[in-house]
Design an enzyme around this catalytic site. Structure first.
Site, PDB file in Angstrom:
ATOM      1  N   THR A  24      96.535  23.188  78.935  1.00  0.00           N
ATOM      2  CA  THR A  24      95.928  22.175  79.139  1.00  0.00           C
ATOM      3  C   THR A  24      94.995  21.461  78.247  1.00  0.00           C
ATOM      4  OG1 THR A  24      94.313  21.545  81.197  1.00  0.00           O
ATOM      5  CG2 THR A  24      93.734  23.524  80.124  1.00  0.00           C
ATOM      6  N   VAL A  76     100.038  17.045  82.836  1.00  0.00           N
ATOM      7  CA  VAL A  76      99.600  16.808  81.462  1.00  0.00           C
ATOM      8  C   VAL A  76      97.981  16.728  81.536  1.00  0.00           C
ATOM      9  CG1 VAL A  76      99.229  14.872  80.144  1.00  0.00           C
ATOM     10  CG2 VAL A  76     101.460  14.946  81.245  1.00  0.00           C
ATOM     11  N   CYS A  77      97.612  17.561  80.726  1.00  0.00           N
ATOM     12  CA  CYS A  77      96.289  17.708  80.403  1.00  0.00           C
ATOM     13  C   CYS A  77      95.629  18.668  81.461  1.00  0.00           C
ATOM     14  CB  CYS A  77      95.339  16.349  80.438  1.00  0.00           C
ATOM     15  SG  CYS A  77      93.680  16.285  79.757  1.00  0.00           S
ATOM     16  N   THR A  78      94.450  18.197  82.150  1.00  0.00           N
ATOM     17  CA  THR A  78      94.034  18.937  83.214  1.00  0.00           C
ATOM     18  C   THR A  78      94.806  18.924  84.672  1.00  0.00           C
ATOM     19  OG1 THR A  78      92.339  17.455  83.682  1.00  0.00           O
ATOM     20  CG2 THR A  78      91.609  19.241  82.331  1.00  0.00           C
TER      21      THR A  78
END
Length: 229
Positions: free
Chosen positions: A120, A100-102
């Site tokens: 990302t 998830v995300c970075t």
């Protein structure tokens, strides 16, 4: 059959990157969800929420789904040999490898994104190609058994997508309904292309420090790879 999930819980994690999919996974029938770190001492998220890992790298059982959340703490993980080794080990036998995300940058640093479509947070999307990934904007991007989610709140959509892949759409929709997930945001500035110039500038400035630090780390990693060739 029990499905075993493991989410990396590290200092400086963006708590919603972790807690949003955790809530979805833990709502699934016959699910076992672990928060994994080097030890089980409490860690503090990027927004100062204390979280309690439930198992260690050494004691973590084989996972069906490994998930790496993002946050400012990702910067340290990109050069942490123990973390990258654990991620690679679990990913080698997991049914799904996810972020998830970075958190996708950690998958990249572990060598798991080469030639793969991945996404990302919008403010880090350009970093993915440094790890051989095909940067692909999107809320949730799938490439084979690799699932990557966009920034922060995408963790809910991601969690439901994973549940649907594991147990079918009806189970995912039942969880969605139980959580009353029917977003109606008060503003429409959740993506750079929808935000005003002023809001975008202010947000970039807010995120500049972490991005600069991350950029320097990724440059070091690239130099080390080139030096090893």
């Amino acid at each position: 059959m029990t499905i075993r999930f493991g989410l990396l819980a590290f200092p400086g994690v963006q708590q919603l990157d972790l807690t949003a999919p955790y809530e979805v996974f833990a709502s699934m029938d016959d699910a076992e969800v672990h928060l994994v770190w080097k030890d089980t001492s409490p860690i503090v998220s990027a927004t100062k929420l204390a979280l309690q890992p439930t198992t260690t790298f050494a004691e973590c059982p084989p996972l069906d789904v490994i998930c790496v959340p993002g946050g400012v703490g990702v910067n340290t993980l990109l050069e942490d040999a123990d973390v990258l080794s654990f991620v690679r080990k679990q990913a080698a036998q997991a049914r799904f490898v996810t972020s998830v995300c970075t958190g996708s940058l950690v998958l990249g640093a572990a060598g798991l994104l080469k030639g793969k479509k991945a996404t990302t947070h919008w403010n880090a999307l350009d970093f993915l190609e440094n790890f051989g990934a095909v940067a692909t904007p999107g809320r949730v991007v799938r490439d084979g058994n690799l699932f990557t989610a966009g920034g922060v709140t995408a963790g809910i959509d991601f969690g439901l997508t994973i549940v649907a892949a594991l147990r079918g759409r009806e189970e995912a929709e039942a969880i969605q309904l139980s959580l009353e997930y029917a977003p109606e945001p008060p503003f429409h500035s959740g993506l750079p292309e929808k935000a005003s110039v002023e809001v975008l500038g202010r947000t970039r400035q807010r995120l500049a420090g972490s991005r600069m630090a991350r950029q320097a780390i990724i440059a070091r990693l690239a130099a080390a790879r080139h030096g090893a060739e």
